[in-house]
Write a protein that holds these residues in place. Structure first.
Motif, PDB file in Angstrom:
ATOM      1  N   PHE A 116       0.776  -1.210   0.101  1.00 30.80           N
ATOM      2  CA  PHE A 116      -0.133  -0.072   0.135  1.00 30.80           C
ATOM      3  C   PHE A 116       0.771   1.425   0.191  1.00 30.80           C
ATOM      4  N   THR A 117       2.120   1.199  -0.457  1.00 33.49           N
ATOM      5  CA  THR A 117       2.977   2.425  -0.391  1.00 33.49           C
ATOM      6  C   THR A 117       2.442   3.377  -1.563  1.00 33.49           C
ATOM      7  N   GLN A 118       2.213   2.908  -2.595  1.00 35.63           N
ATOM      8  CA  GLN A 118       1.337   3.803  -3.774  1.00 35.63           C
ATOM      9  C   GLN A 118       0.133   4.381  -3.174  1.00 35.63           C
ATOM     10  N   LEU A 119      -0.746   3.620  -2.731  1.00 38.33           N
ATOM     11  CA  LEU A 119      -2.173   3.920  -2.278  1.00 38.33           C
ATOM     12  C   LEU A 119      -1.815   5.358  -1.315  1.00 38.33           C
ATOM     13  N   VAL A 120      -1.038   5.033  -0.162  1.00 42.56           N
ATOM     14  CA  VAL A 120      -0.743   6.223   0.758  1.00 42.56           C
ATOM     15  C   VAL A 120      -0.251   7.256   0.106  1.00 42.56           C
ATOM     16  N   ALA A 121       0.837   7.104  -0.912  1.00 41.07           N
ATOM     17  CA  ALA A 121       1.261   8.187  -1.516  1.00 41.07           C
ATOM     18  C   ALA A 121       0.238   9.077  -2.347  1.00 41.07           C
ATOM     19  N   ALA A 122      -0.712   8.308  -3.154  1.00 50.18           N
ATOM     20  CA  ALA A 122      -1.920   8.889  -3.730  1.00 50.18           C
ATOM     21  C   ALA A 122      -2.614   9.572  -2.891  1.00 50.18           C
ATOM     22  N   LEU A 123      -3.237   8.845  -1.591  1.00 49.58           N
ATOM     23  CA  LEU A 123      -3.916   9.791  -0.634  1.00 49.58           C
ATOM     24  C   LEU A 123      -3.413  10.807  -0.240  1.00 49.58           C
ATOM     25  N   SER A 124      -1.971  11.015   0.059  1.00 51.64           N
ATOM     26  CA  SER A 124      -1.354  12.149   0.519  1.00 51.64           C
ATOM     27  C   SER A 124      -1.353  13.043  -0.392  1.00 51.64           C
ATOM     28  N   ARG A 125      -1.101  12.816  -1.769  1.00 53.43           N
ATOM     29  CA  ARG A 125      -1.081  13.887  -2.826  1.00 53.43           C
ATOM     30  C   ARG A 125      -2.543  14.467  -2.934  1.00 53.43           C
ATOM     31  N   ALA A 126      -3.374  13.665  -2.850  1.00 54.85           N
ATOM     32  CA  ALA A 126      -4.848  14.044  -3.188  1.00 54.85           C
ATOM     33  C   ALA A 126      -5.608  14.728  -1.720  1.00 54.85           C
ATOM     34  N   GLU A 127      -4.830  14.703  -0.719  1.00 60.88           N
ATOM     35  CA  GLU A 127      -5.183  15.371   0.431  1.00 60.88           C
ATOM     36  C   GLU A 127      -6.374  14.819   1.086  1.00 60.88           C
ATOM     37  N   LEU A 128      -6.235  13.360   0.903  1.00 56.74           N
ATOM     38  CA  LEU A 128      -7.641  12.505   1.547  1.00 56.74           C
ATOM     39  C   LEU A 128      -7.234  11.664   2.546  1.00 56.74           C
ATOM     40  N   VAL A 129      -5.996  11.854   3.206  1.00 58.79           N
ATOM     41  CA  VAL A 129      -5.679  11.101   4.329  1.00 58.79           C
ATOM     42  C   VAL A 129      -6.739  11.213   5.595  1.00 58.79           C
ATOM     43  N   GLU A 130      -7.063  12.637   5.605  1.00 56.13           N
ATOM     44  CA  GLU A 130      -8.149  12.817   6.670  1.00 56.13           C
ATOM     45  C   GLU A 130      -9.369  12.260   6.550  1.00 56.13           C
ATOM     46  N   ALA A 131      -9.855  11.934   5.207  1.00 59.25           N
ATOM     47  CA  ALA A 131     -10.820  11.360   4.824  1.00 59.25           C
ATOM     48  C   ALA A 131     -11.232   9.840   5.210  1.00 59.25           C
ATOM     49  N   VAL A 132      -9.862   9.143   5.154  1.00 61.65           N
ATOM     50  CA  VAL A 132     -10.227   7.873   5.668  1.00 61.65           C
ATOM     51  C   VAL A 132      -9.497   7.608   7.049  1.00 61.65           C
ATOM     52  N   SER A 133      -9.483   8.598   7.992  1.00 62.59           N
ATOM     53  CA  SER A 133      -9.046   8.518   9.458  1.00 62.59           C
ATOM     54  C   SER A 133     -10.543   8.859  10.050  1.00 62.59           C
ATOM     55  N   GLY A 134     -10.328   8.207  11.229  1.00 67.50           N
ATOM     56  CA  GLY A 134     -11.621   8.687  12.035  1.00 67.50           C
ATOM     57  C   GLY A 134     -11.850   7.557  13.018  1.00 67.50           C
ATOM     58  N   GLY A 135     -12.946   7.534  13.756  1.00 69.36           N
ATOM     59  CA  GLY A 135     -13.511   6.666  14.536  1.00 69.36           C
ATOM     60  C   GLY A 135     -14.851   5.723  14.182  1.00 69.36           C
ATOM     61  N   SER A 136     -15.277   4.968  15.053  1.00 69.81           N
ATOM     62  CA  SER A 136     -16.478   4.335  14.628  1.00 69.81           C
ATOM     63  C   SER A 136     -17.652   4.913  14.197  1.00 69.81           C
ATOM     64  N   GLY A 137     -17.733   6.288  14.344  1.00 69.05           N
ATOM     65  CA  GLY A 137     -18.808   7.028  13.541  1.00 69.05           C
ATOM     66  C   GLY A 137     -18.694   7.156  12.099  1.00 69.05           C
ATOM     67  N   VAL A 155     -12.975   0.331   2.252  1.00 68.72           N
ATOM     68  CA  VAL A 155     -11.973   1.108   1.174  1.00 68.72           C
ATOM     69  C   VAL A 155     -11.634  -0.188   0.419  1.00 68.72           C
ATOM     70  N   PHE A 156     -11.709  -0.221  -0.766  1.00 65.25           N
ATOM     71  CA  PHE A 156     -11.271  -1.289  -1.687  1.00 65.25           C
ATOM     72  C   PHE A 156      -9.804  -0.927  -2.285  1.00 65.25           C
ATOM     73  N   ALA A 157      -8.609  -1.458  -1.596  1.00 64.29           N
ATOM     74  CA  ALA A 157      -7.380  -0.834  -1.656  1.00 64.29           C
ATOM     75  C   ALA A 157      -6.517  -1.727  -2.592  1.00 64.29           C
ATOM     76  N   PRO A 158      -6.212  -0.968  -3.756  1.00 63.02           N
ATOM     77  CA  PRO A 158      -5.228  -1.531  -4.577  1.00 63.02           C
ATOM     78  C   PRO A 158      -3.880  -1.725  -4.228  1.00 63.02           C
ATOM     79  N   THR A 159      -3.317  -3.000  -4.605  1.00 64.53           N
ATOM     80  CA  THR A 159      -1.872  -3.135  -3.943  1.00 64.53           C
ATOM     81  C   THR A 159      -1.045  -2.330  -4.988  1.00 64.53           C
ATOM     82  N   ASP A 160       0.370  -2.402  -4.623  1.00 64.91           N
ATOM     83  CA  ASP A 160       1.343  -1.736  -5.104  1.00 64.91           C
ATOM     84  C   ASP A 160       1.471  -1.855  -6.710  1.00 64.91           C
ATOM     85  N   ALA A 161       1.285  -3.559  -6.808  1.00 66.46           N
ATOM     86  CA  ALA A 161       1.616  -3.935  -8.261  1.00 66.46           C
ATOM     87  C   ALA A 161       0.264  -3.223  -9.089  1.00 66.46           C
TER      88      ALA A 161
END
Length: 428
Positions: free
Chosen positions: A177-198, A203-209
């Motif tokens: 998930f190195t590329q997924l994390v890089a993509a989320l960071s560039r698109a400023e979407l990390v906060e959107a997939v952070s949070g609690g039970s509410g 997330v269907f998470a593509p592999t690096d390959a």
């Protein structure tokens, strides 16, 4: 909603008889050798007196095999588990206030005595699962102060968000998930997939390959070269605004996504979401704010609103096409010149507007005359490619110029009149 609890013939447990009236849940568990580890844990955590109280309680009870599985999967010894400072919290996560028979069990969130939520799923075969990785294998064992249902694993509350789990995977001994994390960071979407039970997300998470394959298709070397608007849309297309474990999915369902108006199609028979395969060993990764399923291909949404350029063609009788206009970026050609060459850029999406009408259907061919895409009744070899996303809407013909298509595309032509043909030049 009444639900039946299904087991396979291979792992069907020995029947557990209803205990005599007057025995509380601790007495019932203590009288059955299959719960010896659970009873030891309850005593060690000083919970025996509490669970012997008036209740009523519903106890989702892991049997000895379940504890053995849990210890093996987490590389723990029984002594380490019993010595865990959070043992009481782990055990009370299995207890729900009130008496809930199997006939009242429904899919959804359940608040435990530990004040943490677990999630019940009903699989297509009617088997019942908790948190996507634990199955209920026996039910309705009565006690004087409640009822017991038997589990094949130990359930634990998630501690980390989707973003935190993905980041941890990038730092593991076998990074993923190195590329997924890089993509989320560039698109400023990390906060959107952070949070609690509410925040209930899937997330269907593509592999690096999978990302590397996408880079080849788009003709780029990494996420930094993908247009930001496109990257954001692609990432939003991978997120469903609901906590959907694999057991919650149903054949043929359309799942809404964070990308407005775009849905994902479920194909359980082939273990696929759209054309991407679900990775069976990496499903139901449970997070505080949802669940992760790894997939082997990056999902591309319909690109109808992402057109880089629109090329409008008219005709000169049955002898030639002419370009009447080009709007947008990434395409060029001389206007009002018969069968003019058109220059396109690999990785972009185009719409051709054929004002020549149905008498002059437009197609696209390779250098040997083989049809790759066709507006009319002919079928081109790239029309089923989901990444090309070929569409015909009246006079409009749209497609994404993937690297694979760009390598073969040579001319545009009228299917009915071969003299109406112009060269297509590809640039990077």
């Amino acid at each position: 909603m009444a639900i039946s609890f299904a087991c396979s013939e291979d792992d069907e447990p020995d029947p557990i008889t209803t205990e005599p009236e007057g025995q509380n849940v601790v007495d019932v568990a203590s009288s059955n050798d299959d719960f010896s580890t659970l009873v030891s844990a309850v005593v060690e955590a000083d919970l025996a007196e509490t669970l012997s109280g008036p209740g009523p309680f519903t106890v989702f009870a892991p049997n000895n095999d379940a504890f053995s599985r849990f210890l093996e999967e987490n590389n723990l010894t029984a002594e380490q588990l019993l010595g865990n400072e959070n043992l009481a919290e782990i055990l009370t996560y299995h207890v729900v206030p009130g008496e809930i028979p199997s006939s009242a069990v429904e899919a959804g969130a359940v608040n435990s005595v530990a004040n943490s939520t677990f999630y019940i799923s009903v699989a297509p075969d009617n088997s019942i699962w908790i948190n996507g990785n634990t199955r209920i294998i026996d039910t309705d064992i009565d006690a004087s102060n409640g009822i017991i249902h038997v589990l094949d694993n130990v359930i634990t509350a998630p501690e980390y968000s989707i973003a935190e789990i993905a980041l941890a995977a990038t730092e593991s001994s076998e990074p993923e998930f190195t590329q997924l994390v890089a993509a989320l960071s560039r698109a400023e979407l990390v906060e959107a997939v952070s949070g609690g039970s509410g925040d209930n997300l899937t997330v269907f998470a593509p592999t690096d390959a999978a990302f590397e394959d996408l880079y080849d298709v788009l003709g780029v070397t990494g996420v930094d070269e993908i247009p930001l608007e496109l990257l954001t849309s692609v990432l939003e297309y991978h997120v469903v605004p609901a906590r959907a474990f694999s057991q919650d999915l149903r054949q043929g369902n359309d799942l809404p996504t964070l990308l407005n108006g775009q849905t994902l199609s479920v194909d359980l028979e082939n273990l696929q979401i759209n054309e991407s395969g679900l990775i069976a060993t990496s499903l139901n990764i449970h997070a505080t704010n949802g669940v992760i399923h790894a997939i082997d291909r990056v999902l591309l949404p319909a690109m109808g609103e992402e057109v880089s350029a629109t090329i409008t063609l008219d005709n000169v009788g049955a002898s030639a096409y002419v370009i009447s206009s080009i709007n947008g970026e990434g395409a060029s050609g001389e206007l009002d010149v018969e069968n003019a060459a058109i220059t396109l850029q690999a990785g972009l999406r185009y719409t051709f507007v054929n004002d020549g009408g149905s008498a002059h259907p437009l197609d696209f061919r390779d250098s040997e005359g083989n049809i790759l895409l066709a507006q009319g009744d002919q079928e081109g070899s790239f029309e089923g490619d989901s990444e090309v996303a070929f569409e015909v809407d009246g006079a409009n013909v749209s497609f994404t110029l993937t690297n694979g298509l760009a390598e073969e595309l040579a001319v545009y032509r009228c299917t009915a009149h071969p003299s109406m043909e112009g060269e297509i030049i590809i640039t990077d």
